[in-house]
Design a protein around this motif. Structure first.
Motif, mmCIF file in Angstrom:
data_model
loop_
_atom_site.group_PDB
_atom_site.id
_atom_site.type_symbol
_atom_site.label_atom_id
_atom_site.label_comp_id
_atom_site.label_asym_id
_atom_site.label_seq_id
_atom_site.Cartn_x
_atom_site.Cartn_y
_atom_site.Cartn_z
ATOM 1 N N LEU A 127 0.847 -1.186 0.000
ATOM 2 C CA LEU A 127 0.000 0.000 0.000
ATOM 3 C C LEU A 127 0.884 1.239 0.000
ATOM 4 N N PRO A 128 0.386 2.380 -0.461
ATOM 5 C CA PRO A 128 1.192 3.608 -0.446
ATOM 6 C C PRO A 128 1.575 3.987 0.978
ATOM 7 N N ALA A 129 2.805 4.391 1.159
ATOM 8 C CA ALA A 129 3.262 4.757 2.503
ATOM 9 C C ALA A 129 2.739 6.119 2.933
ATOM 10 N N PRO A 156 2.306 10.914 -5.117
ATOM 11 C CA PRO A 156 1.083 10.834 -4.319
ATOM 12 C C PRO A 156 -0.125 11.459 -5.005
ATOM 13 N N ARG A 157 -1.236 10.753 -4.926
ATOM 14 C CA ARG A 157 -2.493 11.242 -5.472
ATOM 15 C C ARG A 157 -3.603 10.987 -4.453
ATOM 16 N N ALA A 158 -4.654 11.770 -4.536
ATOM 17 C CA ALA A 158 -5.748 11.663 -3.586
ATOM 18 C C ALA A 158 -6.547 10.394 -3.842
ATOM 19 N N LEU A 159 -6.675 9.552 -2.811
ATOM 20 C CA LEU A 159 -7.475 8.339 -2.906
ATOM 21 C C LEU A 159 -8.875 8.548 -2.365
ATOM 22 N N THR A 160 -9.033 9.552 -1.520
ATOM 23 C CA THR A 160 -10.342 9.959 -1.004
ATOM 24 C C THR A 160 -10.325 11.486 -0.902
ATOM 25 N N PRO A 161 -11.467 12.115 -0.620
ATOM 26 C CA PRO A 161 -11.463 13.579 -0.434
ATOM 27 C C PRO A 161 -10.633 14.026 0.765
ATOM 28 N N HIS A 162 -10.258 13.087 1.645
ATOM 29 C CA HIS A 162 -9.503 13.429 2.854
ATOM 30 C C HIS A 162 -7.987 13.258 2.677
ATOM 31 N N GLN A 187 -9.503 8.096 7.195
ATOM 32 C CA GLN A 187 -10.173 8.033 5.891
ATOM 33 C C GLN A 187 -9.350 8.617 4.739
ATOM 34 N N GLU A 188 -8.033 8.546 4.829
ATOM 35 C CA GLU A 188 -7.195 9.026 3.730
ATOM 36 C C GLU A 188 -6.879 7.935 2.720
ATOM 37 N N LEU A 189 -6.893 6.679 3.175
ATOM 38 C CA LEU A 189 -6.644 5.565 2.266
ATOM 39 C C LEU A 189 -7.943 5.077 1.639
ATOM 40 N N GLU A 190 -8.985 5.000 2.437
ATOM 41 C CA GLU A 190 -10.302 4.551 1.967
ATOM 42 C C GLU A 190 -11.363 5.167 2.868
ATOM 43 N N LEU A 191 -12.462 5.584 2.288
ATOM 44 C CA LEU A 191 -13.535 6.185 3.064
ATOM 45 C C LEU A 191 -14.061 5.191 4.100
ATOM 46 N N GLY A 192 -14.234 5.667 5.319
ATOM 47 C CA GLY A 192 -14.729 4.828 6.395
ATOM 48 C C GLY A 192 -13.656 4.133 7.194
ATOM 49 N N LEU A 193 -12.422 4.123 6.680
ATOM 50 C CA LEU A 193 -11.333 3.403 7.340
ATOM 51 C C LEU A 193 -10.504 4.340 8.209
ATOM 52 N N ILE A 194 -10.271 3.935 9.438
ATOM 53 C CA ILE A 194 -9.430 4.698 10.359
ATOM 54 C C ILE A 194 -8.385 3.758 10.944
ATOM 55 N N SER A 195 -7.175 4.264 11.150
ATOM 56 C CA SER A 195 -6.083 3.387 11.568
ATOM 57 C C SER A 195 -5.132 4.115 12.500
#
Length: 245
Positions: A127-129, A156-162, A187-195
């Protein structure tokens, strides 16, 4: 050894979105000439690492030997796996460990409680770092010039609006992560996902890997995640430190 480099580049251009490729597609993906791409593909086919149906080339399961060779010769995945499983059971969320691989992270261990992403995650996933919690942790413990070069290399490119893509903003985020000792990506990698991720240090204090807990924003907020999970993760970090060489 240029031929070896080209052959490995050809293997790496296959992924979940490109499981079968023509000679022309491999040439474009690797910046090789069609003739060089053809030679590499035919050699890989001859030694059993690829197969050809008359139009498309595909990798064969024999390629797994390359990854298994690293896993079998490296103690870190086997060391962290039981700790991740215990963490996941206690927290009821998925946890993973990864290493930095160029501008990406590669998963070396994982314990999944439930599927949290639209794309399946497993050992070997890249996955992108720049927009992942473990990636940012690992970049934060690199020299700033090296971290910036790795981010830029990944375009780097935007994967979500965040998703944060501005290099100056990303470098400021990395500096803050280094200071606070952990990273939350919302939610920067995928909407709804937090890590939430923290580094794994070896006995010499070097950040050699990272591990995280991931969940869904519907179940937890960034503040709740830090309050609930961070103390246990820091305890695990301290427990593993003297064990990692």
């Amino acid at each position: 050894m240029a031929a070896l480099e080209k052959g490995l580049a050809v293997i790496e251009c296959f992924d979940a979105a490109h499981d079968k490729l023509t000679i022309a597609e491999v040439a474009r993906a690797t910046d090789l000439s069609r003739a060089a791409a053809r030679r590499c593909l035919l050699t890989l086919t001859r030694i059993g690492y690829a197969e050809f149906d008359g139009k498309f080339f595909r990798l064969t399961p024999r390629v797994l030997r390359l990854g298994h060779a690293w896993l079998a010769s490296t103690a870190l995945p086997q060391l962290v796996q039981p700790f991740l499983e215990r963490l996941s059971e206690e927290m009821h969320e998925s946890s993973s460990a990864s290493l930095l691989d160029g501008h990406e992270i590669v998963y070396i261990a994982r314990s999944a409680q439930r599927r949290i992403m639209s794309v399946g995650l497993s050992v070997g996933t890249h996955l992108p770092a720049f927009c992942t919690s473990m990636g940012r942790v690992l970049l934060a413990w690199r020299e700033p010039q090296d971290a910036q070069a790795r981010i830029l290399a990944g375009k780097p490119r935007a994967l979500t609006p965040h998703t944060v893509t501005d290099i100056a903003a990303l470098m400021a985020i990395l500096a803050n992560i280094r200071q606070q000792g952990h990273c939350i990506v919302d939610q920067e990698l995928e909407l709804g996902l937090i890590s939430l991720a923290v580094p794994l240090f070896n006995a010499r204090g070097e950040a050699v890997a990272a591990f995280n807990i991931s969940g869904q924003i519907q179940r937890t907020s960034p503040q709740q995640m830090a309050e609930r999970f961070l103390p246990r993760m820091l305890a695990l970090q301290a427990m593993l430190r003297p064990l990692i060489t």
